[in-house]
Design a protein around this motif. Sequence first.
Motif, PDB file in Angstrom:
ATOM      1  N   ARG A   1       0.827  -1.192   0.000  1.00  0.00           N
ATOM      2  CA  ARG A   1       0.000   0.000   0.000  1.00  0.00           C
ATOM      3  C   ARG A   1       0.871   1.255   0.000  1.00  0.00           C
ATOM      4  NH1 ARG A   1      -5.253  -1.430   1.215  1.00  0.00           N
ATOM      5  NH2 ARG A   1      -5.516  -3.556   1.975  1.00  0.00           N
TER       6      ARG A   1
ATOM      7  N   PRO B   1      -5.734   5.836  -2.069  1.00  0.00           N
ATOM      8  CA  PRO B   1      -6.208   5.830  -3.445  1.00  0.00           C
ATOM      9  C   PRO B   1      -6.083   7.185  -4.132  1.00  0.00           C
ATOM     10  CG  PRO B   1      -8.054   5.928  -1.942  1.00  0.00           C
ATOM     11  CD  PRO B   1      -6.840   5.787  -1.101  1.00  0.00           C
TER      12      PRO B   1
ATOM     13  N   ARG C   1      -6.932   1.889  -5.627  1.00  0.00           N
ATOM     14  CA  ARG C   1      -6.782   1.701  -4.185  1.00  0.00           C
ATOM     15  C   ARG C   1      -5.332   1.440  -3.816  1.00  0.00           C
ATOM     16  NH1 ARG C   1     -10.224  -3.046  -2.272  1.00  0.00           N
ATOM     17  NH2 ARG C   1     -11.905  -1.590  -2.778  1.00  0.00           N
TER      18      ARG C   1
ATOM     19  N   ASP D   1     -10.899   0.839  -6.629  1.00  0.00           N
ATOM     20  CA  ASP D   1     -11.877   1.133  -5.587  1.00  0.00           C
ATOM     21  C   ASP D   1     -13.121   1.774  -6.176  1.00  0.00           C
ATOM     22  OD1 ASP D   1     -12.600   0.919  -2.932  1.00  0.00           O
ATOM     23  OD2 ASP D   1     -11.950   2.956  -2.444  1.00  0.00           O
TER      24      ASP D   1
END
Length: 229
Positions: free
Chosen positions: A9, A13, A66, A88
Motif C-alpha cells: 500500500r 487511493p 486503491r 476502488d
Amino acid sequence: MAATTAPTRSVLPIVVPGQLTLRTIRGKNGPFTVGRLTTPIGEFAVKDAELEQYPEGKYDGDFVIRYIFAKSYPVAGGARFEIRANLDGMTLHGIDKLSRDEARSFAAQDVDPLDEEQGTQPAATPARPTKASKPAKPAPAQVSADPLIDTTPFGVGTEPPATTGPTVSVEEGDAALFGILWPLEASVKLDSTIGRRALRMQIARLGELGYALDFKTQEWTRQVDLQPA
C-alpha cells in the motif's frame, strides 16, 4: 525472486483518467475476464472480481486506484510477472471493440483469477488398476410344485422402490443464489465481494432472466420486450 504475497500500500487511493481494456478468455472454469489499465502514471494489470460483469472491449473513464502491487504466477516453463492495480471504483464514459491485435496482446496462458484465489490443486495420483474379477453367475431359480411356496431367489424379478429426494423450485434456487437481492427488482447492482464463483453464477443467471448490464450506471436492468404495434 519471490512472489509478493500481500499488496504494497502507498498514499493511494488516487483518481486518474485512463482506458481499461478487457479481454474474455475461455478457461477450464468457463470464461473469465482480465484487464489492462493504461493511465498517465503507468500501465497495470487489473483482475478485480467487479470486472467479471463487463463485456470485452475498451472503456474510457476515470478510475480510483486503491493500491498497486507486484504479482507473479506460474506459467508453462516459468513464471509471469506483472504490476497490478486494485480498483476502488470507476466512472466509465464509452466503449469500443477490441482490434484483433489488441485481443492477441493478452497472454493466452493467463491464469483464471478464480484458480489464483483458491490456489492450484495438485493432480490426484491415479490408482493402480486392479484385475477385474468375473461376476458370479446368479443361481438358477428353483420352481416348487406347491403354489403356496415361493422359491424365487430374493431380488429376482423385483423392482427397487423408487427414491425421490426433495426437489427445489427454480424460484427457491434463485432466492438462494441472489440472497438479499431476491426478489430481483427492475435494476440490480451486484456485490462483487460475495466471491468470484458466486458472482459468475449470478451474472449468468441474470442473462438468462433477460437482464443486461448498463456499464455507465454499473447496474443490471431488466429488458422490456417491445410489443408489435
